[in-house]
Design an enzyme around this catalytic site. Structure first.
Site, PDB file in Angstrom:
ATOM      1  N   GLU A 193       0.851  -1.194   0.000  1.00 44.47           N
ATOM      2  CA  GLU A 193       0.000   0.000   0.000  1.00 44.47           C
ATOM      3  C   GLU A 193       0.885   1.243   0.000  1.00 44.47           C
ATOM      4  O   GLU A 193       0.923   2.018   0.952  1.00 44.47           O
ATOM      5  CB  GLU A 193      -0.940  -0.038   1.201  1.00 44.47           C
ATOM      6  CG  GLU A 193      -1.913  -1.211   1.134  1.00 44.47           C
ATOM      7  CD  GLU A 193      -2.679  -1.450   2.429  1.00 44.47           C
ATOM      8  OE1 GLU A 193      -2.561  -0.620   3.361  1.00 44.47           O
ATOM      9  OE2 GLU A 193      -3.386  -2.468   2.518  1.00 44.47           O
ATOM     10  N   HIS A 241      -3.542   3.779   5.307  1.00 45.93           N
ATOM     11  CA  HIS A 241      -3.573   2.542   4.511  1.00 45.93           C
ATOM     12  C   HIS A 241      -3.940   2.854   3.068  1.00 45.93           C
ATOM     13  O   HIS A 241      -4.301   3.976   2.722  1.00 45.93           O
ATOM     14  CB  HIS A 241      -4.614   1.563   5.077  1.00 45.93           C
ATOM     15  CG  HIS A 241      -4.170   0.819   6.294  1.00 45.93           C
ATOM     16  ND1 HIS A 241      -3.804  -0.510   6.269  1.00 45.93           N
ATOM     17  CD2 HIS A 241      -4.008   1.222   7.580  1.00 45.93           C
ATOM     18  CE1 HIS A 241      -3.455  -0.888   7.487  1.00 45.93           C
ATOM     19  NE2 HIS A 241      -3.571   0.151   8.310  1.00 45.93           N
ATOM     20  N   GLU A 283      -8.079   5.090   4.624  1.00 44.93           N
ATOM     21  CA  GLU A 283      -7.838   4.291   3.427  1.00 44.93           C
ATOM     22  C   GLU A 283      -7.816   5.191   2.199  1.00 44.93           C
ATOM     23  O   GLU A 283      -8.749   5.964   1.968  1.00 44.93           O
ATOM     24  CB  GLU A 283      -8.945   3.244   3.257  1.00 44.93           C
ATOM     25  CG  GLU A 283      -9.100   2.283   4.429  1.00 44.93           C
ATOM     26  CD  GLU A 283      -8.199   1.071   4.292  1.00 44.93           C
ATOM     27  OE1 GLU A 283      -7.446   1.003   3.297  1.00 44.93           O
ATOM     28  OE2 GLU A 283      -8.269   0.191   5.170  1.00 44.93           O
TER      29      GLU A 283
END
EC number: 3.4.17.-
Length: 1227
Positions: free
Chosen positions: A924, A1018, A1103
């Protein structure tokens, strides 16, 4: 016969007429009235029902008793004609009213009454044909709406009645048709399907279906649908295979394909394919299909159908069957374990790593073609009667329902004495700053009235007062001499205008940069011959003198310097003068392949008439953090398991965001089936396949092919991942990724080098061992490419490339042992096609923008050396060492106190903490780019940043998994475990970074300094936009079945404030994608543990998409590093707004401004309708995305719609090439 008084019809409305007739029928039903009267009334009702929709609506309206009256009469009346009339009325109602009226009839008990009527009628000899037709027709329509219909029919003995009717009346198509329709409904229950199969229903169906025949096509279609439903039972499928019916079906299909020239019987042809699809769900069926040459038959027929768009359903179903029947293979690897070995200091007793170490070498990579039932048929005996309810609550299974577990309970976990080991990492809590050169040593008044002579307490997560910190051991702060970059601006901007000012500033800088670049003229330069090019593939660490200025530096150089191997170019280049930098002792190297635009000959037409000029780089994006020399020095000290000695050019040159927007790629029509057809050709035309290994990490002695038209590959550099490459066709390559170290899976991240290409040739790359069931590659995401020659032409950026991109399940599988018991676990393929712009270029491909561990260390060093120590308190510590001996950096950032006066020191020490972390998952990389944006913003001279530093102390762990990043892992550390599942009980020997990161938080909790915010950065591979996951008891309970409990829970809604702020100020952020539900599977993640055990209410995972955005300013654009870094900066601005909302008294802001901002946030904090439970995947399933697994028995059949050709998400007819992709330049 008694006369019925009938009211004249003209004097009544339609509604009152039907009401009156129903009332008369109800009276007839309760009295012993002669049959003629019932016949008359029912015939009148039938006439009205057939002619008037109002009548049908009235009879099935809410509160109407019409249906009960009809069913009661049907149950009690013995007169045949009356029964036929009522059945005709019911058929009229359910035929015209769709599913709602059928459900209405079921709700009134119609199924049971009609099944009983069927039983009674079957006892008559001979049975009335009209009666049987009507009963079967109605039952076929309402059976699908009754969840218990299969059980009811079996108990009533209706299965054999219908089956015997078909056997006895094969030539009576009028009767057989509704019987077949009802058999199909019966077969939806697998127990019924097995029972019917034992009584010969499969053989019976093959008496009805047959070769092409213009007559009775309707009956043929229904028979095929029934057979397809029956063959979903493995017992029936085996019976069909044993009797050779697979060959029969293929023969029938070919016959219909050849004779149906006008395509008027597409539904029949699709029905045959659906039957084949059902029978090939079992291993025996797939083998029979292969033995009958089914692959070639369906391949040829589907290729002939491609020209006709309305035949797409046939092509797609054929494609599905062929992919399913493609023989399962193991990956062409010696083992699916990683190529690299790392001995752990401790072997876990349980878990996937322990299982991996105990696996026998011969079973870890065996292909598995078994069926779920393993040739044991227990369907009939063990079938669940209520099978429809089996998955009723499946979606809620992962949601935590234990209220005690949901309630945050601060648990120290470790003794205070043990936690004192972290005191030295918090010197800011004890330092008196007597030895610092501060801006002022004179006391200054604070910004609010009244002077506080004691410690100044700023509310933290629990608003607890600071403990007595006097007894804390003072840490040692290492102070380096640094040149100030100029005094910072102390003026605070109005916070509502911060984001806009920052945007204008960035745009101005960028536009200036872009204008400079556009005015540059880039000339072509010559290249080297192939013999020399082979030796100039990459930078090696051993022969790069650190003192030599390399690559792109901040100062302009007329000579383009580039480190090359010890070779001299022997080919004269008439276009330019040689590049005269001496890079190695006693060697002068001319501009070779890697610093030219390629071997441009008269055949090349790129930039042939440009002016002659050295290719150098003049791209600045604000103060650069990139230093090629420093990067190489850092790499030399980075420890990798393979002991890398090479540097990838993109990491050496650096990346600058391109000056154009990159739209989300529109998916070409039919791309997936085209790729699958090409895969099928490998099996059909095996002689056309080259099957040559051209790169292999497992075999260090493999020979690199010498042919000039074969691509060369490499991944032996930091963060690289490519294990093996096999040439399939001249311009097609299968690529296999390496597993995470000490693991046998987690294949998704890739980063590799390609060279030896020819321009304008379409190369296809297939990465064949991906594992996730879906990917944003199916929704417009493209892989990234970095061209060295483009970088030398002043374009040093990663760009999105590739056409014909799709992601689908392939024919490679793993054994159940290797997959933890799951059978038939298949891999997935990412496929994309690329045309290279330059000959003999060196290009790099990556899953996402690479960001290596060495890049982080370089950035941190540059930040440290460039900051103003009078304004910014910056400290870089080592949290711990990783398993392979790399340091895990810990960064502290805040503002220096205004003076060393007591009040200023107290204010400094009592600033609330914000704790940030990133990159626990190595693949990531977008998380690191967001973190880079956060770090740069916090270290900037922006007045907002200064205000932010004065408000908080930032503790940042920018890379929680250095070893995984260095070694090219996708998800794990060297322990072979997902570190974000270890926060509950981290092992100091196996998970040192998590153990000590949690220790830092536990220390803060122990000294009553809980962070106001914890956020773990993330990346998300299957969703668009940027969003947050948080933790809420109320919203979690709300999503369980016990919704009433959530109403009794009182919860502070502050956890929603920061996400809501970000949704207003960050263009990429999407509030609707956020979720605050706590799942059982996430109870060991940082977010949940920090919330539950440490007690931080605002504990988040942020995210960021790997693909792009589908809302806001960046809608329909793929995300780039500029947008990711912007998100990191906007996160900081959001924290400042959060602080102003939670501590408004510290800021002399107008009350109206605070009210406005509170109005902005508050509506989302009143959770009358909580956020939806966010699953891992929110993209719609496009219809061509089918499950190719052999064990799928319950795939949904896609019916042929009116617009049969619209079977895929995009109607784009032609495949776009890279040059045709619309890249919109910024104005």
């Amino acid at each position: 016969m008694s006369k019925i008084k009938v009211i004249p019809e003209k004097s009544l409305t339609n509604n009152s007429r039907i009401v009156g007739l129903l009332s008369q029928l109800e009276k007839i039903n309760t009295e012993s009235t002669e049959s003629d009267t019932a016949r008359y009334v029912t015939s009148k009702i039938l006439h009205l029902a057939q002619s008037q929709e109002k009548t049908r609506k009235e009879m099935t309206a809410k509160g109407s008793t019409g249906m009960e009256v009809l069913l009661s009469t049907l149950e009690n009346m013995k007169d045949l004609q009356t029964t036929l009339n009522i059945l005709s009325i019911l058929l009229e109602l359910v035929s015209a009213g769709g599913g709602r009226r059928a459900s209405f009839l079921v709700a009134k008990g119609g199924s049971q009454i009609l099944l009983q009527l069927l039983m009674n009628a079957s006892k008559e000899s001979p049975s009335d044909e009209e009666l049987m037709v009507l009963i079967h027709s109605i039952l076929a329509k309402i059976g699908l709406k009754d969840k218990k219909f299969g059980v009811k029919a079996r108990i009533n003995g209706a299965l054999n009645i219908t089956l015997n009717l078909v056997k006895q009346n094969l030539q009576n198509h009028r009767l057989v048709l509704p019987c077949l329709q009802l058999l199909r409904v019966y077969s939806a229950n697998s127990v019924n399907s097995v029972s019917l199969g034992k009584n010969g229903v499969v053989e019976l169906m093959f008496k009805i279906i047959g070769p092409f025949n213009k007559k009775n096509s309707g009956l043929m279609k229904v028979a095929l649908d029934t057979l397809a439903a029956l063959l979903k039972s493995k017992t029936n499928a085996r019976r069909a295979v044993d009797r050779g019916y697979v060959q029969v079906l293929l023969t029938i299909y070919v016959d219909w394909h050849r004779h149906d020239n006008r395509h008027r019987n597409v539904l029949i042809r699709k029905g045959i394919l659906q039957t084949l699809k059902s029978v090939t769900n079992i291993k025996l069926g797939r083998k029979a299909f292969i033995d009958a040459n089914g692959m070639k038959i369906l391949y040829n027929t589907s290729q002939e159908c491609l020209a006709v768009r309305t035949l797409d359903p046939l092509v797609n179903t054929s494609s599905l069957i062929m992919r399913k029947c493609f023989p399962k293979n193991r990956l062409p690897l010696p083992t699916i374990k990683s190529s690299f070995q790392f001995q752990l200091p401790v072997i876990p007793v349980t878990g996937p790593v322990a299982q991996l170490y105990s696996l026998p070498p011969e079973v870890d990579d065996v292909a598995d073609e078994s069926d779920d039932n393993d040739d044991t048929d227990l369907e009939a005996e063990n079938e669940t009667e209520n099978e429809e309810d089996m998955h009723q609550n499946a979606k809620n299974e992962d949601i935590e329902t234990d209220i005690n577990k949901l309630k945050p309970q601060q648990e120290p976990g470790r003794a205070l004495e043990e936690l004192k080991m972290y005191e030295h990492l918090f010197p800011e809590l004890a330092d008196d700053f007597q030895d610092y050169d501060l801006i002022s040593k004179e006391p200054k008044p604070f910004g609010f009235e009244g002077k506080v002579r004691g410690p100044i307490v700023v509310p933290t997560a629990e608003e607890e007062p600071s403990g007595n910190l006097g007894n804390l051991t003072k840490g040692i702060l290492v102070k380096e001499k640094m040149s100030p970059k100029g005094a910072g601006n102390d003026k605070k901007a109005t916070f509502m205008d911060l984001a806009e000012e920052e945007r204008k500033e960035n745009d101005k800088t960028f536009l200036q940069q872009f204008t400079n670049n556009k005015n540059r003229t880039i000339s072509p330069v010559c290249g080297m011959n192939n013999d020399i090019v082979k030796a100039l593939d990459r930078i090696t660490l051993q022969n790069i003198p650190s003192q030599t200025p390399l690559g792109f530096t901040e100062s302009m150089k007329k000579d383009c310097s580039l480190p090359l191997n010890l070779l001299t170019c022997t080919k004269a280049c008439p276009q330019i003068a040689p590049c005269g930098n001496v890079l190695f002792e006693g060697r002068t190297v001319q501009l070779g392949k890697l610093c030219c635009t390629g071997a441009e000959t008269e055949d090349d037409d790129t930039e042939s008439n440009s002016s002659v000029e050295q290719a150098s780089l003049d791209v600045t994006d604000g103060p650069t953090l990139h230093d090629s020399d420093l990067y190489v020095e850092i790499v030399k000290n980075t420890k990798s398991v393979p002991e890398y000695s090479e540097v990838a050019y993109p990491d050496y040159f650096g990346h600058v965001p391109p000056p154009f927007k990159e739209p989300i790629l529109e998916r070409p029509y039919g791309v997936q089936r085209t790729k699958i057809a090409q895969d099928i050709e490998r099996l059909i035309h095996q002689s056309d396949i080259i099957d040559r290994v051209v790169y292999d990490l497992d075999n260090p002695n493999y020979m690199i092919p010498e042919e000039g038209d074969i691509l060369k590959f490499n991944s032996k550099f930091e963060s690289g991942n490519l294990r093996k490459v096999i040439q399939i066709r001249k311009h097609e390559y299968d690529l296999i990724l390496n597993s995470d170290i000490n693991s046998n899976h987690y294949h998704q991240w890739f980063y590799f080098e390609v060279s030896g290409m020819r321009p304008s040739v379409a190369y296809r790359f297939n990465i064949i061992n991906c594992e996730k069931s879906n990917s944003q590659f199916n929704y417009g995401m493209q892989p990234l490419m970095y061209s060295v020659q483009e970088a030398l032409n002043a374009r040093p950026w990663w760009i999105r490339v590739g056409t014909d991109i799709c992601y689908y399940k392939n024919h490679f599988s793993r054994s159940s042992v290797a997959t933890g018991g799951q059978k038939g676990k298949s891999y997935y393929t990412i496929t994309f096609t690329v045309s290279f712009p330059h000959k003999d270029d060196v290009c790099y491909f990556a899953y996402h923008y690479p960001y290596t561990y060495s890049t982080l260390q370089m950035h941190l060093q540059k930040l440290e050396s460039a900051h103003n120590p009078q304004h910014i308190y910056f400290r870089k510590d080592v949290l711990c060492e990783t398993l392979s001996g790399n340091s895990c950096p810990l960064v502290t950032i805040t503002a220096m106190p205004q003076s060393n006066y007591y009040e200023h020191i107290c204010q400094f020490r009592n600033r609330p903490y914000v704790f940030l972390s990133a990159r626990v998952h190595p693949g990531e990389t977008n998380a690191s780019w967001v973190m880079k944006g956060t770090l740069e913003y916090l270290m900037s001279n922006n007045p907002t940043a200064q205000s932010l530093r004065e408000s908080f102390i930032f503790k940042i762990i920018p890379m929680l998994n250095p070893d995984g990043v260095i070694n090219g892992n996708h998800r794990c550390s060297l322990s072979g475990e997902d570190l974000n599942r270890q926060w509950q009980s981290p092992n100091p020997d196996l998970h040192p970074t998590i153990y000590h990161a949690k220790g830092l938080l536990q220390y803060l909790a122990a000294v009553k300094r809980l962070p106001l915010v914890y956020c773990d950065y993330h990346g998300h591979s299957r969703k668009k936009n940027v969003f947050m996951y948080g933790c809420s008891i109320k919203e979690t309970v709300w999503h369980t079945s016990d919704n009433a409990t959530s109403c009794d829970i009182v919860e502070d809604m502050g956890y929603r404030t920061l996400p809501k702020i970000l949704s207003h100020i960050a263009p990429a952020f999407c509030m609707s994608s956020c979720s605050f539900v706590v799942e059982k599977s996430k109870e060991s993640t940082a977010r949940v543990v920090v919330w539950r055990e440490i007690g931080v209410q605002r504990s988040y995972t942020m995210e960021s998409t790997l693909c792009g955005c589908d809302q806001g300013k960046y809608k329909s654009l793929q995300i780039g590093t500029r947008e990711l870094e912007e998100m990191g900066a906007k996160f900081c601005v959001g924290l400042l707004r959060l602080k102003r909302l939670t501590s408004p008294l510290e800021y002399n802001l107008p009350s109206s401004l605070l009210d406005f901002e509170n109005d902005l946030i508050e509506p989302s904090c009143k959770v009358t309708s909580p956020t939806t439970y966010v699953l891992d995947e929110d993209e719609p399933r496009f219809l061509e995305e089918v499950d190719y697994s052999a064990e799928s028995n319950d795939e949904l059949d896609i019916e042929l719609a009116d617009n049969a050709g619209d079977y895929e998400p995009s109607a784009q007819e032609e495949v776009l090439s890279d040059s045709e992709l619309s890249r919109t330049y910024l104005p």
